[in-house]
Scaffold this active site. Structure first.
Site, mmCIF file in Angstrom:
data_model
loop_
_atom_site.group_PDB
_atom_site.id
_atom_site.type_symbol
_atom_site.label_atom_id
_atom_site.label_comp_id
_atom_site.label_asym_id
_atom_site.label_seq_id
_atom_site.Cartn_x
_atom_site.Cartn_y
_atom_site.Cartn_z
ATOM 1 N N GLY A 145 0.725 3.831 -1.974
ATOM 2 C CA GLY A 145 -0.015 5.083 -2.100
ATOM 3 C C GLY A 145 0.471 5.960 -3.240
ATOM 4 N N LEU A 146 0.966 5.315 -4.295
ATOM 5 C CA LEU A 146 1.394 6.016 -5.513
ATOM 6 C C LEU A 146 2.473 7.084 -5.272
ATOM 7 C CD1 LEU A 146 -2.119 6.365 -7.237
ATOM 8 C CD2 LEU A 146 -0.280 4.811 -7.902
ATOM 9 N N ALA B 214 0.886 -1.176 0.000
ATOM 10 C CA ALA B 214 0.000 0.000 0.000
ATOM 11 C C ALA B 214 0.916 1.216 0.000
ATOM 12 C CB ALA B 214 -0.907 0.008 1.212
ATOM 13 N N GLY C 171 1.891 -11.318 -6.656
ATOM 14 C CA GLY C 171 2.643 -12.562 -6.476
ATOM 15 C C GLY C 171 1.797 -13.782 -6.815
ATOM 16 N N CYS D 90 -5.468 1.528 -9.041
ATOM 17 C CA CYS D 90 -4.696 1.368 -7.803
ATOM 18 C C CYS D 90 -5.663 1.228 -6.620
ATOM 19 C CB CYS D 90 -3.763 2.560 -7.585
ATOM 20 S SG CYS D 90 -2.904 2.452 -6.001
HETATM 21 C C1 SIN Z 1 0.835 1.897 -5.018
HETATM 22 O O1 SIN Z 1 1.664 2.799 -5.254
HETATM 23 O O2 SIN Z 1 0.092 1.945 -4.014
HETATM 24 C C2 SIN Z 1 0.745 0.724 -5.938
HETATM 25 C C3 SIN Z 1 0.438 1.162 -7.323
HETATM 26 C C4 SIN Z 1 -0.710 0.459 -7.943
HETATM 27 O O3 SIN Z 1 -1.145 -0.602 -7.472
HETATM 28 O O4 SIN Z 1 -1.262 0.960 -8.923
#
Ligand code: SIN
Length: 306
Positions: A74-75, A72, A217, A130
């Site tokens: 969060g981009l 997680a 995974g 996401c």
């Molecule tokens: C993330 O940064 O939380 C993962 C990115 C994604 O699942 O798109």
């Protein structure tokens, strides 16, 4: 071993082989992406880039669970503008770049797409899936209308092919894929991570600060494979398979379901950057052992058998 051609063409994006890294955990710098390419990938995919720099969630943002990893993040990303020079540098070294990106609104998606298109990205991957951020940032792709609108807005300003990356966290992924096709998508990437969580029995609380995260995974593979299967039946677009691909056999299974290429992310943790070369060599051996001449020959073969 004979000289089979492993190259693939995904809506005009020509790759030396059908493997790429998955956006998500990796791809935050040009040097890491270069290592992915040197490890044998056919193209590299950037971490999802947004309209402005973003620090993401506080740690812990990742936890290992049975059969995979929950993240997680969060981009977190330096912003699309900052990454323009990295895209140019990679391309100058002959590395094909798929720029993954997101926005908080349809206008954001359009603006970032325009920037990345002008930076020279070889393809754009629209991240509408996401699971780790508030709805308008992460999951516009949970809804058909929004998926179509975002895709259409991105297409309006994009020169390279546009891939739309879909979420498995929806009731009917085939309907969402059709909406992306209606919006003008050139290809579909399937899938992003599956929403899950982990709880620490001793501390009696969720492990991730965000509480929930996205599962990637091996545990994701059968879900992702089913999503690719459903999408291939629903739309007339190339599909890039993503989710739990760890070895050549996984990659071949995705192709038999109808994927033209695969993205590999979590497997790097255990197998290193050489995982791309390993997978490509394994696919080559499979084609040869089964009397096939190219990747195209096996794409969707299991659909015909069902
Ligand atoms: C993330 O940064 O939380 C993962 C990115 C994604 O699942 O798109």
């Amino acid at each position: 071993m004979s000289q089979l051609s492993l190259s693939v063409d995904i809506a005009g994006l020509r790759l030396r082989n059908p493997t790429m890294n998955a956006a998500g955990v990796l791809g935050i710098s040009a040097s890491l992406l270069k290592r992915v390419y040197e490890g044998g990938a056919g193209a590299v995919v950037t971490k999802s880039l947004g309209p402005a720099p973003r620090s993401g969630h506080f740690n812990p943002t990742m936890v290992i669970v049975e059969g995979g990893v929950l993240n997680a993040m969060g981009l977190p990303n330096p912003g699309a503008e900052y990454f323009v020079s990295a895209i140019k540098a990679l391309r100058a070294e002959g590395v094909p770049v798929v720029a993954s990106f997101f926005g908080a609104s349809i206008e954001d998606f359009r603006d970032v797409a325009e920037l990345l298109s002008e930076a020279g990205a070889d393809a754009l991957e629209v991240n509408v899936s996401c699971p780790n951020v508030q709805e308008e940032l992460g999951m516009l792709g949970a809804d058909c209308l929004n998926t179509e609108k975002v895709t259409a807005a991105v297409k309006e300003v994009s020169k390279p092919p546009v891939f739309v990356k879909l979420s498995p966290n929806v009731t009917d992924i085939a309907e969402i894929a059709k909406a992306a096709e209606m919006g003008g998508a050139d290809a579909i990437t399937a899938v992003n991570t599956l929403k899950g969580m982990a709880i620490d029995a001793d501390f009696k609380r969720p492990i991730l600060t965000n509480v929930t995260g996205g599962l990637s995974g091996p545990a994701l593979k059968s879900v992702a494979l089913r999503c690719v299967w459903d999408i291939v039946q629903a739309v007339d677009l190339p599909v890039v398979g993503c989710g739990g691909v760890a070895n050549w056999r996984d990659a071949v299974e995705f192709m038999l379901a109808g994927a033209s290429a695969v993205e590999v992310g979590t497997a790097i943790r255990e197998r290193g950057f050489g995982v791309y070369k390993e997978i490509t060599t394994g696919i080559e051996g499979y084609l040869e052992a089964n009397g096939f001449g190219s990747i195209k020959d096996i794409v969707g073969l299991a659909q015909e058998a069902a």
